[in-house]
Design a protein around this motif. Structure first.
Motif, PDB file in Angstrom:
ATOM      1  N   GLN A  20      -2.212  -1.101   3.715  1.00  0.00           N
ATOM      2  CA  GLN A  20      -1.235  -0.027   3.892  1.00  0.00           C
ATOM      3  C   GLN A  20      -0.698  -0.020   5.317  1.00  0.00           C
ATOM      4  OE1 GLN A  20      -1.657   3.763   1.952  1.00  0.00           O
ATOM      5  NE2 GLN A  20      -1.461   4.813   3.905  1.00  0.00           N
ATOM      6  N   ASN A  21      -1.559  -0.196   6.282  1.00  0.00           N
ATOM      7  CA  ASN A  21      -1.120  -0.227   7.675  1.00  0.00           C
ATOM      8  C   ASN A  21      -0.165  -1.398   7.909  1.00  0.00           C
ATOM      9  OD1 ASN A  21      -1.218   0.771  10.385  1.00  0.00           O
ATOM     10  ND2 ASN A  21      -2.486  -0.997  10.897  1.00  0.00           N
ATOM     11  N   ILE A  46      -1.241   8.925   0.137  1.00  0.00           N
ATOM     12  CA  ILE A  46       0.156   9.222   0.482  1.00  0.00           C
ATOM     13  C   ILE A  46       0.238  10.090   1.736  1.00  0.00           C
ATOM     14  CG2 ILE A  46       2.254  10.401  -0.316  1.00  0.00           C
ATOM     15  CD1 ILE A  46       1.512   9.340  -3.166  1.00  0.00           C
ATOM     16  N   ALA A  47      -0.661  11.039   1.872  1.00  0.00           N
ATOM     17  CA  ALA A  47      -0.690  11.868   3.090  1.00  0.00           C
ATOM     18  C   ALA A  47      -0.989  11.010   4.315  1.00  0.00           C
ATOM     19  CB  ALA A  47      -1.733  12.975   2.947  1.00  0.00           C
ATOM     20  N   ASN A  48      -1.907  10.048   4.174  1.00  0.00           N
ATOM     21  CA  ASN A  48      -2.208   9.129   5.275  1.00  0.00           C
ATOM     22  C   ASN A  48      -0.981   8.295   5.634  1.00  0.00           C
ATOM     23  OD1 ASN A  48      -4.842   9.990   5.632  1.00  0.00           O
ATOM     24  ND2 ASN A  48      -5.710   8.407   4.316  1.00  0.00           N
ATOM     25  N   ALA A  49      -0.220   7.872   4.625  1.00  0.00           N
ATOM     26  CA  ALA A  49       0.996   7.090   4.874  1.00  0.00           C
ATOM     27  C   ALA A  49       2.008   7.910   5.664  1.00  0.00           C
ATOM     28  CB  ALA A  49       1.606   6.617   3.549  1.00  0.00           C
ATOM     29  N   ARG A  50       2.132   9.171   5.335  1.00  0.00           N
ATOM     30  CA  ARG A  50       3.051  10.045   6.085  1.00  0.00           C
ATOM     31  C   ARG A  50       2.641  10.124   7.558  1.00  0.00           C
ATOM     32  NH1 ARG A  50       3.416  13.325   1.157  1.00  0.00           N
ATOM     33  NH2 ARG A  50       5.609  13.368   0.574  1.00  0.00           N
ATOM     34  N   ARG A  51       1.327  10.256   7.799  1.00  0.00           N
ATOM     35  CA  ARG A  51       0.843  10.324   9.181  1.00  0.00           C
ATOM     36  C   ARG A  51       1.049   8.997   9.911  1.00  0.00           C
ATOM     37  NH1 ARG A  51      -2.932  13.602   6.750  1.00  0.00           N
ATOM     38  NH2 ARG A  51      -4.474  11.965   6.444  1.00  0.00           N
ATOM     39  N   GLN A  52       0.758   7.898   9.241  1.00  0.00           N
ATOM     40  CA  GLN A  52       0.907   6.572   9.857  1.00  0.00           C
ATOM     41  C   GLN A  52       2.377   6.224  10.097  1.00  0.00           C
ATOM     42  OE1 GLN A  52      -1.210   4.390   6.763  1.00  0.00           O
ATOM     43  NE2 GLN A  52      -2.695   3.726   8.290  1.00  0.00           N
ATOM     44  N   ALA A  53       3.262   6.779   9.333  1.00  0.00           N
ATOM     45  CA  ALA A  53       4.680   6.456   9.438  1.00  0.00           C
ATOM     46  C   ALA A  53       5.207   6.695  10.840  1.00  0.00           C
ATOM     47  CB  ALA A  53       5.481   7.286   8.432  1.00  0.00           C
ATOM     48  N   ILE A  54       4.758   7.736  11.467  1.00  0.00           N
ATOM     49  CA  ILE A  54       5.255   8.096  12.791  1.00  0.00           C
ATOM     50  C   ILE A  54       4.945   6.992  13.807  1.00  0.00           C
ATOM     51  CG2 ILE A  54       5.022   9.775  14.670  1.00  0.00           C
ATOM     52  CD1 ILE A  54       4.487  11.837  12.295  1.00  0.00           C
ATOM     53  N   GLU A  55       3.731   6.459  13.780  1.00  0.00           N
ATOM     54  CA  GLU A  55       3.392   5.395  14.734  1.00  0.00           C
ATOM     55  C   GLU A  55       4.139   4.097  14.443  1.00  0.00           C
ATOM     56  OE1 GLU A  55      -0.808   3.479  13.485  1.00  0.00           O
ATOM     57  OE2 GLU A  55      -0.827   5.676  13.560  1.00  0.00           O
ATOM     58  N   HIS A  56       4.598   3.931  13.209  1.00  0.00           N
ATOM     59  CA  HIS A  56       5.366   2.733  12.844  1.00  0.00           C
ATOM     60  C   HIS A  56       6.882   2.969  12.925  1.00  0.00           C
ATOM     61  CE1 HIS A  56       1.920   0.377  11.678  1.00  0.00           C
ATOM     62  NE2 HIS A  56       1.453   1.393  10.988  1.00  0.00           N
ATOM     63  N   PRO A  81       8.660   9.596   7.474  1.00  0.00           N
ATOM     64  CA  PRO A  81       7.480   9.912   6.666  1.00  0.00           C
ATOM     65  C   PRO A  81       7.759   9.981   5.156  1.00  0.00           C
ATOM     66  CG  PRO A  81       7.496  11.264   8.624  1.00  0.00           C
ATOM     67  CD  PRO A  81       8.817  10.539   8.590  1.00  0.00           C
ATOM     68  N   GLU A  82       8.930  10.480   4.789  1.00  0.00           N
ATOM     69  CA  GLU A  82       9.251  10.549   3.353  1.00  0.00           C
ATOM     70  C   GLU A  82       9.484   9.145   2.774  1.00  0.00           C
ATOM     71  OE1 GLU A  82       8.794  13.147   1.291  1.00  0.00           O
ATOM     72  OE2 GLU A  82       7.960  13.924   3.153  1.00  0.00           O
ATOM     73  N   ASP A  83      10.118   8.257   3.551  1.00  0.00           N
ATOM     74  CA  ASP A  83      10.292   6.873   3.100  1.00  0.00           C
ATOM     75  C   ASP A  83       8.938   6.193   2.939  1.00  0.00           C
ATOM     76  OD1 ASP A  83      13.045   7.147   3.096  1.00  0.00           O
ATOM     77  OD2 ASP A  83      13.352   6.005   4.950  1.00  0.00           O
ATOM     78  N   ALA A  84       8.039   6.443   3.890  1.00  0.00           N
ATOM     79  CA  ALA A  84       6.694   5.868   3.806  1.00  0.00           C
ATOM     80  C   ALA A  84       5.963   6.395   2.567  1.00  0.00           C
ATOM     81  CB  ALA A  84       5.900   6.196   5.062  1.00  0.00           C
ATOM     82  N   ALA A  85       6.084   7.683   2.309  1.00  0.00           N
ATOM     83  CA  ALA A  85       5.439   8.273   1.133  1.00  0.00           C
ATOM     84  C   ALA A  85       5.981   7.658  -0.152  1.00  0.00           C
ATOM     85  CB  ALA A  85       5.635   9.785   1.133  1.00  0.00           C
ATOM     86  N   GLU A  86       7.306   7.469  -0.214  1.00  0.00           N
ATOM     87  CA  GLU A  86       7.909   6.859  -1.411  1.00  0.00           C
ATOM     88  C   GLU A  86       7.452   5.414  -1.585  1.00  0.00           C
ATOM     89  OE1 GLU A  86      12.169   7.324  -1.426  1.00  0.00           O
ATOM     90  OE2 GLU A  86      12.017   9.494  -1.214  1.00  0.00           O
ATOM     91  N   LEU A  87       7.387   4.676  -0.478  1.00  0.00           N
ATOM     92  CA  LEU A  87       6.933   3.286  -0.548  1.00  0.00           C
ATOM     93  C   LEU A  87       5.507   3.199  -1.072  1.00  0.00           C
ATOM     94  CD1 LEU A  87       7.317   0.222   0.200  1.00  0.00           C
ATOM     95  CD2 LEU A  87       6.274   0.825   2.413  1.00  0.00           C
ATOM     96  N   ILE A  88       4.631   4.004  -0.522  1.00  0.00           N
ATOM     97  CA  ILE A  88       3.220   3.944  -0.926  1.00  0.00           C
ATOM     98  C   ILE A  88       3.041   4.492  -2.337  1.00  0.00           C
ATOM     99  CG2 ILE A  88       0.893   4.754  -0.372  1.00  0.00           C
ATOM    100  CD1 ILE A  88       2.159   2.477   1.480  1.00  0.00           C
ATOM    101  N   ALA A  89       3.787   5.517  -2.704  1.00  0.00           N
ATOM    102  CA  ALA A  89       3.722   6.022  -4.079  1.00  0.00           C
ATOM    103  C   ALA A  89       4.143   4.927  -5.064  1.00  0.00           C
ATOM    104  CB  ALA A  89       4.595   7.257  -4.239  1.00  0.00           C
ATOM    105  N   ALA A  90       5.151   4.143  -4.709  1.00  0.00           N
ATOM    106  CA  ALA A  90       5.580   3.035  -5.573  1.00  0.00           C
ATOM    107  C   ALA A  90       4.480   1.988  -5.694  1.00  0.00           C
ATOM    108  CB  ALA A  90       6.862   2.401  -5.031  1.00  0.00           C
ATOM    109  N   GLN A  91       3.756   1.740  -4.592  1.00  0.00           N
ATOM    110  CA  GLN A  91       2.654   0.770  -4.637  1.00  0.00           C
ATOM    111  C   GLN A  91       1.538   1.275  -5.554  1.00  0.00           C
ATOM    112  OE1 GLN A  91       3.736  -2.039  -3.144  1.00  0.00           O
ATOM    113  NE2 GLN A  91       5.377  -0.600  -2.689  1.00  0.00           N
ATOM    114  N   ILE A  92       1.251   2.551  -5.457  1.00  0.00           N
ATOM    115  CA  ILE A  92       0.207   3.145  -6.301  1.00  0.00           C
ATOM    116  C   ILE A  92       0.606   3.050  -7.772  1.00  0.00           C
ATOM    117  CG2 ILE A  92      -0.890   5.343  -6.918  1.00  0.00           C
ATOM    118  CD1 ILE A  92      -0.812   6.018  -3.858  1.00  0.00           C
ATOM    119  N   GLU A  93       1.839   3.415  -8.079  1.00  0.00           N
ATOM    120  CA  GLU A  93       2.301   3.346  -9.471  1.00  0.00           C
ATOM    121  C   GLU A  93       2.266   1.916 -10.001  1.00  0.00           C
ATOM    122  OE1 GLU A  93       2.826   5.916 -11.531  1.00  0.00           O
ATOM    123  OE2 GLU A  93       2.132   7.103  -9.834  1.00  0.00           O
TER     124      GLU A  93
END
Length: 189
Positions: free
Chosen positions: A137-138, A73-83, A87-99
């Protein structure tokens, strides 16, 4: 009397016109091209959960891996900026994928425990699956960025339901796919 009849016809025609235009307006717009690739990637990631479950079955390791999840999730927050994704939307998206992935893993392990065996298929190495998950994830974040403008469209839930249904292979993966896509559409308040 003739005047009343003509007025009645005009009013009836106008009413039918209003009803017809209302019916046309109620039909959902076509889904944006950005939705299908996003759902395909989410589904691809979910299908890897089967392999992860096999590694957990063989190793006896727990499904819950808080340290790894926090890192992803921390990596998703960092990658969010380049995309260009919040960052919070990216974290929520990836957290949903993990769950959603954990939902598949728990379900499969329960099935295998009930049968006292896992499927007799080649066993993957978790260290080889993780780079695949990172690549997904990317791709997922880029596709999410492409889809983001459509999240608030009133037709979003209808698009999602229609396109998601074609990807469901069984009840367990169907529930997981619903969980993985649960926050893709935003209802305006």
């Amino acid at each position: 009397m003739l005047h009343f009849s003509r007025l009645s016809q005009l009013l009836t025609g106008a009413l039918l016109g209003v009803l017809a235009s209302g019916t046309q307006a109620a039909a959902p717009t076509p889904a944006p091209d950005a939705l299908q690739p996003l759902l395909a990637t989410i589904n691809e990631r979910l299908n890897l959960a089967d392999q992860v479950a096999l590694t957990k079955w063989d190793s006896g390791k727990p499904i819950q891996d808080t340290a790894r999840e926090t890192l992803v999730i921390a990596n998703a927050r960092r990658q969010a900026i380049e995309h260009k994704v919040d960052p919070e939307d990216a974290a929520e998206l990836i957290a949903a994928q993990i769950e959603a992935n954990k939902l598949v893993q728990y379900g499969l392990l329960a099935q295998w425990q009930a049968a006292s065996k896992a499927p007799d298929v080649p066993r993957p190495d978790l260290n080889k699956i993780r780079p695949q998950l990172d690549e997904l994830q990317n791709r997922l974040l880029q596709q999410y960025a492409d889809f983001a403008p459509y999240r608030v469209d009133p037709d979003c839930p209808a698009w999602l339901a229609a396109q998601r249904s074609s990807l469901i292979k069984d009840a367990l993966h169907g529930q997981a796919l619903i969980r993985a896509t649960g926050e893709l559409c935003i209802a305006e308040q």
